[in-house]
Enzyme design. Structure first.
Site, PDB file in Angstrom:
ATOM      1  N   GLY A 217      48.123  47.806  34.592  1.00 56.83           N
ATOM      2  CA  GLY A 217      46.858  48.076  35.260  1.00 56.83           C
ATOM      3  C   GLY A 217      47.020  49.081  36.384  1.00 56.83           C
ATOM      4  N   SER A 218      46.279  48.875  37.452  1.00 57.34           N
ATOM      5  CA  SER A 218      46.209  49.875  38.517  1.00 57.34           C
ATOM      6  C   SER A 218      47.485  50.019  39.332  1.00 57.34           C
ATOM      7  CB  SER A 218      45.043  49.559  39.442  1.00 57.34           C
ATOM      8  OG  SER A 218      43.810  49.738  38.770  1.00 57.34           O
TER       9      SER A 218
END
Length: 487
Positions: A217-218
């Protein structure tokens, strides 16, 4: 001598020669293979004929041995707080075998290693009983406890913590876990216990810190930011980027969405990391192209197995992607996947001014008399980014902690940098996402710890799942434990 007798004599001579050849082949060519064969029961009986040496943390043994009580095996392995330490030790079972450090350093722990030949010979002369040596780890007991306690009640997850200056692994926790003491012996009951653990749908015996890869993810945006700086797409972290809103991925009619109404249009790298703009970092990946993104990811350790000395699965940054897939990969989606160890390595390299040290968790091997047989020397693995760019990235990661999504990792009086992540999970993001957090803490003497945490909390409310909410507090506790141990 008549012909029939000559033939019989020749035949018998050939049989003797064949027997001698076979005997020599077994004794001199196959001797080591047969001696070490899994089905040679004498080997396992001899392995447990005396107490094993210990695995050491902070100068104290986290393993032991006790008399088995019956059967051919005299001693069996014991573990102190086995569930907490099993991701580090692995197990040594009379019936099942051994894994991880228990397996890799088995020669030292049993006293059978060739480097202990002189010690064994001396013991035979003096009549001293054979003993095993020790494997001394780099682990920090307080950090390991903070990681293990933090994961309790969170379903599944893992924590990896590293000393950025050396690569020494300080914590390696996985949940759910298991107690290797429960099947260390050779009874049917212990075999049944192993069978239950092995078939458990929650996989408590899976070392998630090393062997499970998750979409990061981020948190992967830290890698993408490093690529933007290294390849000079952007050099000023406070200058506007060329990032329209909405931004449609190349060769598609699909706009890349941000979470919520956040200020991402032409956002600076600092602001984009602070609020976690998908559009900014997706476009950076697309503008750089797959080759430059791949180059940076691989300098951080992606696409390569790590041996610490336990094997860690290779994290993945795809080698074959089109332009929209490159954009998605650059925000930690598509086929990008990482182990917690890998993401701790990312945070570690950034904290260490761009120098990535090779991760390891056995600092030295000791003979039974505590003489050092082998000592690990820290080794530089790569330089994913320059010192100047690493410090720029530190600056904006510290903004994430002070003013962004990572405020739950703040430590009073300590400089902390980090990045949160919430990674999609399941078909069409149907299951609860993974909560990620990577971070490091800095003091006047540099950074003593970098951490990666991932939490798979399937029971939590979907709206409550975030890297800053679930994972950051665990990372904070691990960093605090390391900092406290340095006082």
């Amino acid at each position: 001598m008549n012909k029939p007798l000559r033939r019989i004599a020749v035949f018998c001579g050939l049989l003797v020669l064949a027997l001698l050849a076979r005997d020599n082949w077994l004794q001199y060519v196959q001797a080591d293979t047969l001696a070490e064969h899994d089905k040679n029961r004498r080997v396992s009986i001899e392995r447990y004929a005396q107490p094993r040496g210990d695995i050491i943390v902070d100068g104290k043994a986290i393993t032991g041995s006790k008399e088995a009580g019956s059967g051919d095996y005299k001693y069996k392995r014991t573990y102190k707080n086995g569930p907490m330490w099993s991701p580090v030790t692995g197990f040594a079972s009379q019936r099942i075998g051994a894994t991880q450090i228990e397996s890799i350093e088995d020669g030292i722990l049993t006293g059978n290693d060739d480097r202990l030949f002189f010690t064994r010979s001396l013991d035979m002369i003096t009549g001293k009983k054979k003993e095993g040596g020790n494997a001394v780890t780099t682990l920090n007991a307080a950090a390991q406890k903070a990681a293990y306690d933090g994961l309790k009640g969170r379903g599944k997850g893992a924590v990896a913590a590293i000393d950025p200056s050396t690569g020494a692994i300080l914590a390696l926790a996985s949940a759910p876990s298991y107690d290797p003491s429960t099947f260390a012996g050779n009874t049917n009951e212990e075999a049944e216990e192993f069978g239950k653990l092995d078939k458990d749908k929650d996989q408590p015996m899976l070392n998630r810190a090393l062997r499970e890869t998750y979409p990061p993810g981020s948190t992967f945006k830290a890698v993408t930011a490093a690529a933007a700086l290294e390849h000079e797409l952007y050099t000023d972290v406070d200058a506007p980027t060329k990032s329209p809103l909405p931004w449609t991925m190349p060769d598609t009619q699909t706009p890349l969405k941000n979470e919520g109404n956040i200020p991402c249009k032409n956002a600076t790298l600092r602001e984009a990391l602070r609020v976690s703009c998908n559009t900014v970092f997706g476009k950076i990946g697309s503008d750089l192209g797959k080759d430059k993104m791949l180059e940076t990811a691989e300098k951080f350790g992606f696409n390569e197995e790590q041996f610490v000395p336990v094997r860690s699965n290779a994290s993945v940054f795809p080698e074959k992607m089109d332009r929209p897939q490159t954009a998605l990969s650059s925000i930690g989606q598509f086929e990008t996947a990482a182990t917690p160890l890998q993401m701790a390595m990312v945070a570690s390299a950034i904290a260490n001014d761009g120098k990535l040290m090779e991760p390891y968790m056995v600092s030295e091997l000791q003979a039974p008399n505590l003489d050092v047989i082998e000592k690990h020397a820290p080794k530089e693995m790569s330089r994913p980014l320059s010192e100047e760019n690493a410090q720029k990235l530190q600056d904006i990661m510290e903004t994430v902690i002070n003013e962004g999504t990572g405020t739950n990792a703040k430590i009073p009086g300590v400089t902390v940098g980090g990045k949160t992540g919430t990674a999609q999970h399941g078909v069409d993001n149907s299951e609860n996402p993974y909560a990620w957090f990577i971070s490091y803490a800095k003091t006047d003497n540099g950074s003593p710890v970098a951490v990666a945490v991932v939490v798979e909390d399937s029971k939590a409310s979907r709206d409550d799942i975030s890297g800053g909410g679930l994972a950051a507090p665990i990372a904070k506790d691990v960093m605090q434990a390391v900092l406290d141990s340095k006082k």
